[in-house]
Motif scaffolding. Structure first.
Motif, mmCIF file in Angstrom:
data_model
loop_
_atom_site.group_PDB
_atom_site.id
_atom_site.type_symbol
_atom_site.label_atom_id
_atom_site.label_comp_id
_atom_site.label_asym_id
_atom_site.label_seq_id
_atom_site.Cartn_x
_atom_site.Cartn_y
_atom_site.Cartn_z
ATOM 1 N N GLU A 80 0.841 -1.281 -0.046
ATOM 2 C CA GLU A 80 0.190 -0.079 0.130
ATOM 3 C C GLU A 80 0.862 1.255 -0.059
ATOM 4 N N ARG A 81 1.824 1.344 0.887
ATOM 5 C CA ARG A 81 2.800 2.398 0.625
ATOM 6 C C ARG A 81 4.193 1.738 1.311
ATOM 7 N N VAL A 82 5.298 2.684 0.914
ATOM 8 C CA VAL A 82 6.633 2.442 1.656
ATOM 9 C C VAL A 82 7.170 3.541 2.468
ATOM 10 N N GLU A 83 7.565 3.394 3.549
ATOM 11 C CA GLU A 83 8.066 4.345 4.586
ATOM 12 C C GLU A 83 9.667 3.948 4.618
ATOM 13 N N LEU A 84 10.253 5.394 4.794
ATOM 14 C CA LEU A 84 11.934 5.438 4.869
ATOM 15 C C LEU A 84 11.845 5.149 6.558
ATOM 16 N N HIS A 85 12.602 4.234 6.841
ATOM 17 C CA HIS A 85 12.710 3.988 8.404
ATOM 18 C C HIS A 85 14.053 3.945 8.799
ATOM 19 N N THR A 86 14.646 4.420 9.888
ATOM 20 C CA THR A 86 15.579 4.333 10.743
ATOM 21 C C THR A 86 15.370 3.508 11.871
ATOM 22 N N MET A 87 16.426 2.655 12.191
ATOM 23 C CA MET A 87 16.453 1.690 13.363
ATOM 24 C C MET A 87 17.593 2.005 14.375
ATOM 25 N N THR A 89 19.190 1.264 18.449
ATOM 26 C CA THR A 89 19.203 0.321 19.574
ATOM 27 C C THR A 89 19.505 0.953 20.918
ATOM 28 N N GLU A 90 18.265 0.980 21.802
ATOM 29 C CA GLU A 90 18.582 1.777 23.126
ATOM 30 C C GLU A 90 18.489 0.314 24.046
ATOM 31 N N GLY A 91 19.464 0.261 24.541
ATOM 32 C CA GLY A 91 19.944 -0.918 25.653
ATOM 33 C C GLY A 91 19.660 -2.082 24.866
ATOM 34 N N ASN A 92 18.569 -2.944 25.219
ATOM 35 C CA ASN A 92 18.381 -4.325 24.640
ATOM 36 C C ASN A 92 17.128 -4.017 23.529
ATOM 37 N N VAL A 93 16.694 -3.001 23.287
ATOM 38 C CA VAL A 93 15.369 -2.632 22.849
ATOM 39 C C VAL A 93 15.601 -2.058 21.400
ATOM 40 N N MET A 94 15.247 -2.456 20.150
ATOM 41 C CA MET A 94 15.326 -2.045 18.721
ATOM 42 C C MET A 94 14.206 -1.105 18.527
ATOM 43 N N ARG A 95 14.397 0.194 18.246
ATOM 44 C CA ARG A 95 13.401 0.891 17.876
ATOM 45 C C ARG A 95 13.378 1.311 16.519
ATOM 46 N N MET A 96 12.290 1.447 15.838
ATOM 47 C CA MET A 96 12.141 1.858 14.377
ATOM 48 C C MET A 96 11.240 3.077 14.437
ATOM 49 N N ARG A 97 11.452 4.060 13.502
ATOM 50 C CA ARG A 97 10.570 5.301 13.449
ATOM 51 C C ARG A 97 10.991 5.796 11.824
ATOM 52 N N GLU A 98 9.673 6.334 11.509
ATOM 53 C CA GLU A 98 9.818 6.717 10.252
ATOM 54 C C GLU A 98 10.418 8.018 9.870
ATOM 55 N N VAL A 99 11.286 8.117 8.862
ATOM 56 C CA VAL A 99 11.918 9.607 8.763
ATOM 57 C C VAL A 99 11.492 10.210 7.208
ATOM 58 N N PRO A 100 11.309 11.650 7.307
ATOM 59 C CA PRO A 100 11.166 12.140 6.120
ATOM 60 C C PRO A 100 12.063 11.855 4.899
ATOM 61 N N ALA A 101 13.401 11.754 5.175
ATOM 62 C CA ALA A 101 14.294 11.677 4.176
ATOM 63 C C ALA A 101 15.654 10.702 4.639
ATOM 64 N N ILE A 102 16.206 10.447 3.673
ATOM 65 C CA ILE A 102 17.712 9.812 4.078
ATOM 66 C C ILE A 102 18.658 10.881 3.256
ATOM 67 N N GLU A 103 19.746 11.166 4.147
ATOM 68 C CA GLU A 103 20.691 12.194 3.524
ATOM 69 C C GLU A 103 21.547 11.012 2.538
ATOM 70 N N LEU A 104 22.081 11.730 1.540
ATOM 71 C CA LEU A 104 22.943 11.026 0.764
ATOM 72 C C LEU A 104 24.135 12.022 0.227
ATOM 73 N N PRO A 105 25.035 12.119 1.278
ATOM 74 C CA PRO A 105 26.152 13.287 1.201
ATOM 75 C C PRO A 105 27.094 12.876 -0.093
ATOM 76 N N ALA A 106 27.495 14.276 -0.926
ATOM 77 C CA ALA A 106 28.118 13.966 -1.905
ATOM 78 C C ALA A 106 29.499 13.145 -1.628
ATOM 79 N N GLY A 107 30.024 12.365 -2.869
ATOM 80 C CA GLY A 107 30.949 11.494 -2.696
ATOM 81 C C GLY A 107 31.081 10.464 -1.605
ATOM 82 N N GLN A 108 29.896 10.402 -1.184
ATOM 83 C CA GLN A 108 30.182 9.013 0.057
ATOM 84 C C GLN A 108 28.916 7.874 -0.335
ATOM 85 N N GLU A 109 28.854 6.867 0.298
ATOM 86 C CA GLU A 109 28.107 5.720 0.313
ATOM 87 C C GLU A 109 27.238 5.836 1.429
#
Length: 169
Positions: A80-87, A89-109
């Protein structure tokens, strides 16, 4: 017993047949381009039984340009839709949240690999993702525009951390 020239000829024929099956190097590549961006190896993991969501990944996005760009969205017919997520780890807990964009710096991967910081969440799958299937995913970049990539559904390598942290998305 065959003579040496016959054996050499057979080896040469087998080598040529093997090369023909492999195809030219470009046919084996699994990367795509959008402007100065190189999108390497799009893949998804099989969806978990009973869960409505899945995840897609990219081995990397390399920005070969001199200006930064951003991944700002994605669409696919399999969800239905695709969300950009970041993950994180806070202690032993993995947290995911949607982000508006993923930065792609010049000359980097930037990596969007299984078990890494970023991934693409496929929300409300229209059908389960099965190993061996392929589907189109259109990535939307702020400057480079859109690029449609072919995503292969495959099992993650042994030892990779599951994106869902052991719970349903």
């Amino acid at each position: 017993m065959p003579t040496t020239p016959t054996l050499s000829r057979r080896c040469a024929l087998h080598a040529m047949a093997a090369l023909a099956l492999c195809g030219p190097p470009a046919a084996q590549a699994h990367d795509f381009r959008a402007g100065s961006l190189v999108i390497d190896h799009p893949y998804a993991t099989p969806s978990l039984a009973g869960t409505p969501n899945g995840a897609a990944y990219l081995r990397s996005i390399r920005n070969r340009g001199t200006a930064p760009d951003r991944l700002v969205g994605a669409t696919t017919a399999v969800a239905e839709r695709v969300e950009l997520h970041t993950m994180t780890t806070e202690g032993n807990v993995m947290r995911m949240r949607e982000v508006p964009a993923i930065e792609l710096p010049a000359g980097q991967e930037v990596q969007l690999r299984h078990g890494q910081q970023y991934h693409l969440m496929l929300v409300n799958l229209r059908q389960p993702l099965m190993v061996g299937e392929r589907f189109d995913l259109t990535l939307k970049f702020e400057k480079a525009g859109e690029a449609t990539v072919k995503v292969w559904v495959q099992q993650p390598r042994a030892g990779a951390t599951p994106t869902n942290g052991g719970h349903a998305h």
